[in-house]
Motif scaffolding. Structure first.
Motif: not given
Length: 369
Positions: A335-354
């Motif tokens: 679960t810890d590895t998956l949470i890291d993946e969720l955070l990374d994906a969400l950060d990329q999404y928010e960074m690219n969101e316009t």
């Protein structure tokens, strides 16, 4: 000055300064007995000042019990320890009705004898070693702050915290906590082995004749006051939305995967969630992400909640609210590895969101209208 800071009253701002100072004094006192484990101390303090319960998971000998006892002394709280065993009954925790006779009149009446749950801090030691019937005796206490015996409700002391321990390596003869009870714990704190230098310090400190005492820093009334101050800290909608998205992205919702309009990072992690997760965090996970972030900011003396505060509490809030599938266990995905993946994906999404277009479609649940 930030708008979130200006919305706080001067009294609350003073309370934040007091809390930050008290937090440092508490940590200094705890370090007299607890060597290392800085992250564990921080997470437990966040849970306490959020008014939440905490699950401590670690192998024997890592000072779980000592930490809880020391916390009760630093905060001048009434402490009670319950050793969970297979033969423990619910009344052994909550208390029981006994018959008493009035010697002058000869009349008999029932009197409620309080159990060990009537304390400010309750250490539920090895909570998974008792059957579900007894585990469930804590549910009402944890959620409602009361127990019911013989049809009568009895209020528990205020404040009231349950800090439960589990041994992760010896599972024979244990009873896994039901999801309904796991969800009542704000944090799932993992206690790891300490470094070589820290372990040497423990050996040198505990094999002598000196007894280390700690001094109280706050009272129960102070703690209650600070818990309400933490809740009054405002949180910006984008930060709260970030927490909500993180919790929702942990759920294996079919429509989150396979959408061509999804950013690649989000689409990939959504597919992995659908494959490896049986169910994810519910609304209580979103609530605790925000509340934990508020407490983390408050303990640092900040009236501004940031995304980094959400990320810092993501694992202890979410790891026990995500049920991994057999396929995930077979591949060694935690679960810890998956949470890291969720955070990374969400950060990329928010960074690219316009412009936020399509956001509701991406994060809508399957049963939304």
């Amino acid at each position: 000055m930030n708008a979130a800071q200006t919305s706080l009253s001067s009294e609350d701002a003073d309370q934040l300064r007091r809390l930050a100072e008290a937090r440092q004094r508490m940590v200094d006192q705890l370090r007299r007995r607890i060597v290392g484990q800085e992250d564990v101390i921080e997470q437990v303090l966040i849970a306490l000042f959020s008014g939440g319960h905490c699950l401590l998971v670690g192998v024997p000998g890592l000072a779980k019990t000592l930490l809880v006892q020391s916390l009760s002394q630093v905060l001048q709280l009434q402490f009670s320890r319950i050793q969970f065993t297979p033969d423990l009954m619910p009344s052994d925790i909550t208390g029981t009705e006994v018959i008493q006779e009035d010697r002058t009149t000869g009349e008999r009446h029932f009197r409620f004898i309080q159990g060990p749950v009537f304390a400010n801090i309750v250490l539920a030691d090895e909570i998974n070693r008792t059957p579900p019937k007894t585990q469930a005796a804590l549910l009402e206490a944890m959620q409602e702050g009361q127990v019911t015996a013989a049809g009568q409700r009895h209020a528990l002391p205020d404040p009231f915290f349950v800090l439960a321990t589990q041994n992760p390596i010896e599972q024979e003869g244990t009873y896994p906590l039901p999801e309904a009870q796991l969800d009542r714990f704000m944090f799932d704190v993992r206690i790891r082995y300490m470094s070589e230098d820290d372990e040497l310090s423990v050996v040198m400190q505990t094999t002598g004749d000196e007894s280390l005492s700690i001094e109280p820093v706050l009272s129960a009334d102070d703690l209650k006051l600070f818990v309400h101050t933490v809740r009054r800290i405002p949180v910006a909608e984008p930060v709260a939305r970030y927490a909500t998205r993180l919790a929702r992205l942990s759920r294996p919702v079919g429509e989150l995967s396979g959408q061509g309009s999804l950013p690649p990072a989000v689409a990939e992690v959504a597919q992995r969630v659908s494959r490896f997760v049986q169910w994810g965090a519910g609304p209580r996970g979103s609530q605790y992400l925000v509340l934990g972030a508020k407490a983390r900011a408050a303990l640092a003396g900040r009236a501004l909640v940031e995304r980094e505060d959400i990320r810092a509490v993501a694992k202890p809030v979410l790891r026990h609210r995500i049920r991994m599938s057999f396929a995930a266990r077979a591949e060694g995905l935690t679960t810890d590895t998956l949470i890291d993946e969720l955070l990374d994906a969400l950060d990329q999404y928010e960074m690219n969101e316009t412009d936020g277009s399509g956001l509701e479609k991406v994060f809508r649940s399957s049963d939304a209208g």
